[in-house]
Design a protein around this motif. Structure first.
Motif, PDB file in Angstrom:
ATOM      1  N   PHE A 156       0.833  -1.196   0.000  1.00  0.00           N
ATOM      2  CA  PHE A 156       0.000   0.000   0.000  1.00  0.00           C
ATOM      3  C   PHE A 156       0.870   1.249   0.000  1.00  0.00           C
ATOM      4  CE2 PHE A 156      -2.986  -3.142   1.561  1.00  0.00           C
ATOM      5  CZ  PHE A 156      -4.208  -2.730   1.052  1.00  0.00           C
ATOM      6  N   ALA A 157       1.981   1.211   0.746  1.00  0.00           N
ATOM      7  CA  ALA A 157       2.883   2.365   0.814  1.00  0.00           C
ATOM      8  C   ALA A 157       3.490   2.665  -0.548  1.00  0.00           C
ATOM      9  CB  ALA A 157       3.985   2.105   1.839  1.00  0.00           C
ATOM     10  N   ILE A 158       3.858   1.620  -1.287  1.00  0.00           N
ATOM     11  CA  ILE A 158       4.416   1.824  -2.633  1.00  0.00           C
ATOM     12  C   ILE A 158       3.385   2.489  -3.531  1.00  0.00           C
ATOM     13  CG2 ILE A 158       5.267   0.644  -4.689  1.00  0.00           C
ATOM     14  CD1 ILE A 158       6.444  -1.495  -2.812  1.00  0.00           C
ATOM     15  N   GLY A 159       2.148   1.983  -3.496  1.00  0.00           N
ATOM     16  CA  GLY A 159       1.088   2.564  -4.321  1.00  0.00           C
ATOM     17  C   GLY A 159       0.807   4.007  -3.969  1.00  0.00           C
ATOM     18  N   ALA A 160       0.730   4.313  -2.662  1.00  0.00           N
ATOM     19  CA  ALA A 160       0.438   5.684  -2.229  1.00  0.00           C
ATOM     20  C   ALA A 160       1.565   6.636  -2.614  1.00  0.00           C
ATOM     21  CB  ALA A 160       0.224   5.715  -0.719  1.00  0.00           C
ATOM     22  N   LEU A 161       2.821   6.194  -2.431  1.00  0.00           N
ATOM     23  CA  LEU A 161       3.956   7.051  -2.755  1.00  0.00           C
ATOM     24  C   LEU A 161       4.007   7.370  -4.246  1.00  0.00           C
ATOM     25  CD1 LEU A 161       6.560   8.451  -1.804  1.00  0.00           C
ATOM     26  CD2 LEU A 161       7.773   6.327  -2.316  1.00  0.00           C
ATOM     27  N   LEU A 162       3.830   6.358  -5.087  1.00  0.00           N
ATOM     28  CA  LEU A 162       3.864   6.584  -6.533  1.00  0.00           C
ATOM     29  C   LEU A 162       2.707   7.484  -6.970  1.00  0.00           C
ATOM     30  CD1 LEU A 162       4.867   3.030  -7.843  1.00  0.00           C
ATOM     31  CD2 LEU A 162       6.302   5.070  -7.652  1.00  0.00           C
ATOM     32  N   ALA A 163       1.537   7.311  -6.362  1.00  0.00           N
ATOM     33  CA  ALA A 163       0.390   8.152  -6.710  1.00  0.00           C
ATOM     34  C   ALA A 163       0.647   9.612  -6.321  1.00  0.00           C
ATOM     35  CB  ALA A 163      -0.867   7.636  -6.013  1.00  0.00           C
ATOM     36  N   LEU A 164       1.243   9.839  -5.146  1.00  0.00           N
ATOM     37  CA  LEU A 164       1.544  11.209  -4.715  1.00  0.00           C
ATOM     38  C   LEU A 164       2.617  11.842  -5.588  1.00  0.00           C
ATOM     39  CD1 LEU A 164       1.486  10.882  -0.818  1.00  0.00           C
ATOM     40  CD2 LEU A 164      -0.270  11.824  -2.314  1.00  0.00           C
ATOM     41  N   MET A 165       3.637  11.064  -5.953  1.00  0.00           N
ATOM     42  CA  MET A 165       4.664  11.585  -6.867  1.00  0.00           C
ATOM     43  C   MET A 165       4.045  11.947  -8.210  1.00  0.00           C
ATOM     44  SD  MET A 165       7.850   9.000  -6.011  1.00  0.00           S
ATOM     45  CE  MET A 165       8.838   9.671  -7.347  1.00  0.00           C
ATOM     46  N   HIS A 166       3.117  11.129  -8.671  1.00  0.00           N
ATOM     47  CA  HIS A 166       2.379  11.407  -9.911  1.00  0.00           C
ATOM     48  C   HIS A 166       1.676  12.753  -9.819  1.00  0.00           C
ATOM     49  CE1 HIS A 166      -1.652  11.323 -11.815  1.00  0.00           C
ATOM     50  NE2 HIS A 166      -1.044  10.763 -12.837  1.00  0.00           N
ATOM     51  N   ASP A 167       0.997  13.006  -8.703  1.00  0.00           N
ATOM     52  CA  ASP A 167       0.251  14.256  -8.535  1.00  0.00           C
ATOM     53  C   ASP A 167       1.189  15.464  -8.538  1.00  0.00           C
ATOM     54  OD1 ASP A 167      -1.889  12.575  -8.300  1.00  0.00           O
ATOM     55  OD2 ASP A 167      -2.036  12.746  -6.115  1.00  0.00           O
ATOM     56  N   VAL A 168       2.291  15.368  -7.774  1.00  0.00           N
ATOM     57  CA  VAL A 168       3.232  16.490  -7.678  1.00  0.00           C
ATOM     58  C   VAL A 168       3.860  16.789  -9.034  1.00  0.00           C
ATOM     59  CG1 VAL A 168       5.424  17.229  -6.671  1.00  0.00           C
ATOM     60  CG2 VAL A 168       3.700  16.143  -5.231  1.00  0.00           C
ATOM     61  N   ILE A 169       4.288  15.754  -9.747  1.00  0.00           N
ATOM     62  CA  ILE A 169       4.946  15.949 -11.043  1.00  0.00           C
ATOM     63  C   ILE A 169       3.992  16.605 -12.034  1.00  0.00           C
ATOM     64  CG2 ILE A 169       5.884  14.743 -13.058  1.00  0.00           C
ATOM     65  CD1 ILE A 169       7.082  12.698 -11.093  1.00  0.00           C
ATOM     66  N   VAL A 170       2.736  16.166 -12.041  1.00  0.00           N
ATOM     67  CA  VAL A 170       1.775  16.726 -13.000  1.00  0.00           C
ATOM     68  C   VAL A 170       1.469  18.191 -12.687  1.00  0.00           C
ATOM     69  CG1 VAL A 170      -0.589  16.575 -13.876  1.00  0.00           C
ATOM     70  CG2 VAL A 170       0.756  14.498 -13.579  1.00  0.00           C
ATOM     71  N   VAL A 171       1.282  18.521 -11.411  1.00  0.00           N
ATOM     72  CA  VAL A 171       1.008  19.918 -11.037  1.00  0.00           C
ATOM     73  C   VAL A 171       2.183  20.813 -11.417  1.00  0.00           C
ATOM     74  CG1 VAL A 171       0.566  21.506  -9.139  1.00  0.00           C
ATOM     75  CG2 VAL A 171      -0.592  19.299  -9.191  1.00  0.00           C
ATOM     76  N   VAL A 172       3.399  20.387 -11.068  1.00  0.00           N
ATOM     77  CA  VAL A 172       4.591  21.168 -11.419  1.00  0.00           C
ATOM     78  C   VAL A 172       4.733  21.253 -12.937  1.00  0.00           C
ATOM     79  CG1 VAL A 172       7.116  21.248 -11.258  1.00  0.00           C
ATOM     80  CG2 VAL A 172       5.765  20.615  -9.263  1.00  0.00           C
ATOM     81  N   GLY A 173       4.410  20.156 -13.624  1.00  0.00           N
ATOM     82  CA  GLY A 173       4.484  20.152 -15.085  1.00  0.00           C
ATOM     83  C   GLY A 173       3.527  21.140 -15.724  1.00  0.00           C
ATOM     84  N   VAL A 174       2.331  21.280 -15.159  1.00  0.00           N
ATOM     85  CA  VAL A 174       1.367  22.255 -15.678  1.00  0.00           C
ATOM     86  C   VAL A 174       1.926  23.674 -15.552  1.00  0.00           C
ATOM     87  CG1 VAL A 174      -0.897  23.321 -15.243  1.00  0.00           C
ATOM     88  CG2 VAL A 174      -0.682  20.834 -15.330  1.00  0.00           C
ATOM     89  N   PHE A 175       2.549  23.966 -14.412  1.00  0.00           N
ATOM     90  CA  PHE A 175       3.136  25.300 -14.215  1.00  0.00           C
ATOM     91  C   PHE A 175       4.300  25.537 -15.177  1.00  0.00           C
ATOM     92  CE2 PHE A 175       0.446  25.660 -10.662  1.00  0.00           C
ATOM     93  CZ  PHE A 175       0.465  26.990 -10.254  1.00  0.00           C
ATOM     94  N   SER A 176       5.059  24.490 -15.472  1.00  0.00           N
ATOM     95  CA  SER A 176       6.160  24.628 -16.426  1.00  0.00           C
ATOM     96  C   SER A 176       5.637  24.764 -17.859  1.00  0.00           C
ATOM     97  CB  SER A 176       7.083  23.411 -16.317  1.00  0.00           C
ATOM     98  OG  SER A 176       8.049  23.418 -17.337  1.00  0.00           O
ATOM     99  N   LEU A 177       4.658  23.943 -18.203  1.00  0.00           N
ATOM    100  CA  LEU A 177       4.134  23.930 -19.571  1.00  0.00           C
ATOM    101  C   LEU A 177       3.523  25.268 -19.953  1.00  0.00           C
ATOM    102  CD1 LEU A 177       3.621  22.098 -22.056  1.00  0.00           C
ATOM    103  CD2 LEU A 177       1.410  21.518 -21.037  1.00  0.00           C
ATOM    104  N   PHE A 178       2.762  25.861 -19.052  1.00  0.00           N
ATOM    105  CA  PHE A 178       2.090  27.126 -19.343  1.00  0.00           C
ATOM    106  C   PHE A 178       2.850  28.334 -18.789  1.00  0.00           C
ATOM    107  CE2 PHE A 178      -1.261  23.895 -19.413  1.00  0.00           C
ATOM    108  CZ  PHE A 178      -1.806  24.135 -20.669  1.00  0.00           C
ATOM    109  N   GLN A 179       4.056  28.087 -18.282  1.00  0.00           N
ATOM    110  CA  GLN A 179       4.934  29.142 -17.768  1.00  0.00           C
ATOM    111  C   GLN A 179       4.224  30.040 -16.750  1.00  0.00           C
ATOM    112  OE1 GLN A 179       8.612  29.837 -18.592  1.00  0.00           O
ATOM    113  NE2 GLN A 179       7.988  27.681 -18.507  1.00  0.00           N
ATOM    114  N   LEU A 180       3.474  29.396 -15.852  1.00  0.00           N
ATOM    115  CA  LEU A 180       2.853  30.123 -14.754  1.00  0.00           C
ATOM    116  C   LEU A 180       3.906  30.372 -13.676  1.00  0.00           C
ATOM    117  CD1 LEU A 180      -0.439  28.028 -14.484  1.00  0.00           C
ATOM    118  CD2 LEU A 180      -0.083  30.158 -15.734  1.00  0.00           C
ATOM    119  N   GLU A 181       3.779  31.473 -12.964  1.00  0.00           N
ATOM    120  CA  GLU A 181       4.792  31.821 -11.972  1.00  0.00           C
ATOM    121  C   GLU A 181       4.762  30.852 -10.796  1.00  0.00           C
ATOM    122  OE1 GLU A 181       5.465  35.431  -8.874  1.00  0.00           O
ATOM    123  OE2 GLU A 181       5.298  36.027 -10.984  1.00  0.00           O
TER     124      GLU A 181
END
Length: 308
Positions: A156-181
């Motif tokens: 369960f810990a592996i699944g939760a960690l990978l899911a949280l990393m997925h969320d963080v990477i996507v949010v940061v990626g959106v800010f990078s993709l659209f060059q939001l501050e």
């Protein structure tokens, strides 16, 4: 009328589609971070900070337009304490006369303005903030993994960690993709996203664990589907009401929490998706089985025989 539970939506049957979508989002995010990087705000890059005081609360958009029209770049304007106190951030090298220049431009528009302070935020401070922020995120993810492993089981810990990393990477990626501050408020939003997404994931995991223990079948995808369907209405209601509040903050909250609201909106949408699909489907990928939660009958009998 059929309920969502009665419909028994086949989430696990579409897990490959969900994985493909998640993989695409992560690839785009990483590619954007590699080639475009983040549009770091003044908190991380350093620059000039000017604080002014108005006699009457001004329009922040009007202040920003005046300064941008005069040639200042990367202008950020927000209230600081009272509505008449305005904090202006300029992403440029410090000039001793910049405070008087800014006040002079604002007075030319007929406003009564006085300079409170003008100072430089060094890049060294920004580098320290960036390093400490990254360390904070890693520590948060590590603590989450330990908690879930203790509360449930290491798979369960592996699944939760990978899911949280997925969320963080996507949010940061959106800010990078659209060059939001990307500034400290966005970083705070990322930590909030981790907490929110983990809460959703824990609810789903708790129901999956209960379903495994009470079910008489060994079809794990079917058990997972039943558990997710039982929590689906709660998950959607919580996410929906939270999104309504965040949309109100985005529209009415002003410049100070604009990017904070965007980060939370993206994070909650992605986090809800990952809690329903990614976190649960990863348990199948790591081969979670009934025996991981329930000892085999022979082991239980042997333990009972050893009791006095």
């Amino acid at each position: 009328m059929k309920t969502l539970v009665n419909r028994q939506l086949d989430f696990m049957g579409k897990r490959r589609i969900a994985f493909a979508l998640s993989g695409l989002m992560i690839l785009v995010s990483i590619a954007s971070l590699l080639f475009q990087q983040l549009n770091l705000g003044l908190d991380f890059t350093g620059g000039t900070l000017v604080e002014v005081r108005y006699s009457v609360a001004p329009s922040l958009d009007a202040v920003r337009q005046i300064l941008e029209g005069a040639g200042f770049r990367d202008v950020s304007v927000q209230t600081f304490g009272a509505s008449t106190e305005v904090l202006i951030r300029l992403q440029q090298a410090f000039d001793p006369d910049v405070g008087e220049q800014v006040v002079g431009l604002l007075r030319d528009e007929g406003s009564t303005v006085e300079l409170v302070r003008a100072e430089f935020v060094g890049a060294q401070v920004g580098e320290q903030l960036r390093d400490q922020s990254g360390l904070g995120l890693l520590v948060a993810l590590g603590v989450v993994m330990l908690y879930v492993a203790f509360r449930f089981q290491y798979k369960f810990a592996i699944g939760a960690l990978l899911a949280l990393m997925h969320d963080v990477i996507v949010v940061v990626g959106v800010f990078s993709l659209f060059q939001l501050e990307f500034d400290l408020t966005v970083l705070a939003a990322l930590l909030a996203v981790i907490g929110y997404s983990l809460n959703d994931t824990i609810v789903v995991y708790d129901r999956i664990r209960e379903s495994i223990r009470t079910s008489r079948i060994d079809d794990m995808p079917a058990i997972f589907n039943e558990a997710i369907n039982l929590t689906l209405s709660r998950t959607l209601a919580t996410s929906g009401t939270t999104l309504l509040v965040l949309l109100a903050l985005l529209v009415l909250g002003g410049d100070m929490i604009h990017y904070f609201s965007i980060a939370l909106i993206v994070g909650i949408v992605v986090g809800t998706f990952s809690s329903i699909y990614v976190a649960a489907a990863l348990l199948l990928t790591v081969h979670l089985e009934r025996k991981d939660l329930i000892p085999p009958k022979k082991e239980v009998d042997a333990e009972e025989e050893q009791l006095p």
